[in-house]
Design an enzyme around this catalytic site. Structure first.
Site, short mmCIF file in Angstrom:
data_model
loop_
_atom_site.label_atom_id
_atom_site.label_comp_id
_atom_site.label_asym_id
_atom_site.label_seq_id
_atom_site.Cartn_x
_atom_site.Cartn_y
_atom_site.Cartn_z
N GLY A 231 47.88 94.08 25.65
CA GLY A 231 46.74 94.84 25.12
C GLY A 231 45.67 95.01 26.18
N SER A 232 44.44 95.08 25.73
CA SER A 232 43.35 95.39 26.66
C SER A 232 42.99 94.18 27.51
CB SER A 232 42.12 95.82 25.88
OG SER A 232 41.62 94.73 25.14
N GLU A 253 49.99 90.85 29.52
CA GLU A 253 50.27 92.22 29.99
C GLU A 253 49.08 93.06 29.56
OE1 GLU A 253 52.85 93.00 31.72
OE2 GLU A 253 54.28 91.41 31.29
#
Ligand code: UN1
Length: 497
Positions: A231-232, A253
């Site tokens: 995600g962010s 990630e």
């Protein structure tokens, strides 16, 4: 096929699709597709305890036998490929081909993991002591939490689950609140594989639905030794330290800000095709999407001219139509983030081409992709906006281009278009791209599962898929066995009693 048929084919009952507290909307037209039940924070205790119980049984099942479950999962995915892909299109807004591609990526990792299940190799090590052997063995870790994003709603789970399962770990999956149906569909597919497998422990694969507090229960629990989060960067900056604080292992990630360098010798015709696919494919909502184009001054005008021509005719619209190449953004907030980024780019000296709202089914957020010529890498260029915006900058020397490519906080994917062997190898060298992925004459997105996937800096450092990613889901044990009748100490230490 109607979406009701797709959901039925995948095994959903009406009761599962109605009456829940989480409304699922399709980005295609904003229409509500289902209301699904959410997991409560209180229920998380039992979910994690059940995963621990499953772990105690699964860890002693021989790894090649565990691989058989993943082989069956791959078979079930093949059987449900069209339906699951159609649900990805409905729930995440991907075009048909990209929905199918995502499910294919799941099948690929299953095949890969089945092979790995017979290759969880350790070492035999030369001992310095006579009559001693040393070995290294890899053991299962325990329940693995997976937190995934809306943009690859099913593949990211499979990269983690396929390897975690062959490594002897149960999986607890918290999908994005935007894409719970695809996750529940994967769980149904997994359950079919489990039935065929026969004697797997209960709760080997669980899905929990809800918001950040549900994810946080996984993040905070010491009974979830591996936590994989996609995600962010903002999310990762919270998750990473929390997992570390309880001595867990995280696989992160996070954001990307992927660039392509286009050198004077580049095959521009090929470069245009690669740029368009990687910048506007999935409506610019891949973590590997191309966001920065660093083009040599001598070919800049030619390339930008060709891109503007290509951009002007790209079919935007309903992702279910075979001719569409750009589907919707995931929601209204994404559309607003795109417009805000374009406004900031203008303030920072950018010339914007495209980016206006586009025709599409009512209720969805459809946009023309944007090309933005920038005077340099200003603040907005260094920021990842999850939308089809491509910033264009230029350079004179390759050193300058590589420095620009590396001068962003993120480090996921990168590429160069050149026919010059020296340039290509300089880009791939220790003094070249600082990213986890560096390509030559292909774009930054669309990686295969055979290579390690992930990146450095604010991308988080995690790796999924690829040759030795399995080690991230196992613990390493070194054993020394003394088969002599003496007790020599290492390093020549004497300790006579
Ligand atoms: C992501 O966007 O989170 O390389 C993953 C790619 C795909 C995976 C993207 N194989 O574009």
């Amino acid at each position: 096929m109607s979406h009701a048929d797709v959901l039925k084919n995948l095994g959903f009952t009406d009761a599962e699709l109605t009456g829940g507290t989480l409304a699922v909307r399709s980005p295609i037209d904003g229409a509500e597709v289902a209301q699904v039940r959410e997991t409560t924070v209180d229920e998380m205790t039992a979910v994690i305890a059940n995963a621990q119980a499953a772990f105690r049984a699964w860890r002693t099942v021989p790894a090649p036998r565990r691989g058989e479950l993943v082989r069956l999962l791959g078979e079930e995915l093949r059987a449900s490929k069209e339906d699951l892909a159609a649900l990805v299109t409905l729930e995440a807004g991907k075009i048909v081909s990209e929905g199918l591609g995502e499910v294919q990526e799941m099948i690929d990792i299953c095949d890969f993991a089945v092979g790995i299940s017979r290759q969880l190799y350790g070492l035999t090590i030369a001992s310095e002591r006579p009559g001693h052997t040393m070995t290294e063995t890899w053991h299962p870790m325990g329940p693995c939490g997976v937190i995934s994003a809306f943009n690859f709603p099913v593949a990211v789970w499979s990269w983690n689950a396929a390897l975690a399962l062959v490594c002897g770990n149960p999986v607890i999956w918290k999908p994005s609140e935007k894409t719970p149906l695809t996750a529940l569909a994967c769980q149904k597919i997994m359950e079919r594989a489990l039935v065929r497998f026969g004697d797997a422990p209960a709760h080997l694969s669980q899905v929990v639905i809800g918001g950040a507090e549900i994810g946080d229960a996984l993040v905070q629990s010491k009974d979830v030794p591996v936590l994989s989060a996609t995600g962010s960067t903002r999310m990762g900056s919270i998750v990473g330290p929390r997992v570390a604080a309880r001595w867990g292992r995280s696989i992160l990630e996070l954001g990307g800000n992927n660039a392509m360098i286009v050198a004077p010798s580049a095959d521009l015709e090929m470069a245009v095709r690669a740029i368009v696919f990687s910048a506007v494919g999935t409506a610019g909502q891949r973590c590997t999407s191309l966001r920065r184009l660093i083009v040599h001054n001598s070919v800049r005008d030619d390339l930008v001219g060709r891109l503007k021509k290509a951009y002007a005719s790209l079919p935007v619209g309903d992702p279910r139509d075979a001719a569409t190449l750009i589907g919707p953004l995931v929601d209204q907030a994404s559309g607003e983030a795109m417009q805000s980024a374009l406004a900031q780019a203008k303030e920072q000296g950018g010339a914007v081409f495209g980016g206006a709202p586009a025709e599409g089914p009512k209720g969805g957020v459809y946009v023309q992709p944007a090309l933005v010529e920038m005077p340099g890498q200003s603040a907005i260029v260094k920021h990842e906006t999850f939308a089809p915006i491509l910033y264009v900058m230029s350079y004179d020397t390759l050193d300058e281009a590589i420095a620009m490519q590396n001068d962003v906080p993120q480090g996921l994917s990168s590429c160069i278009f050149t026919l010059d062997l020296r340039e290509a190898n300089q880009f791939l060298s220790a003094a070249g791209s600082d990213c986890g992925i560096a390509n030559v004459n292909i774009g930054p997105s669309g990686a295969e599962i055979g290579g390690a996937f992930g990146g450095e800096k604010e991308t988080g450092g995690g790796r999924e898929s690829g040759a030795d990613a399995w080690k991230g889901y196992m613990r390493r044990q070194t054993s020394t066995v003394n088969f002599s009748a003496e007790l020599p100490l290492a390093q020549g230490v004497k300790f006579d009693i």
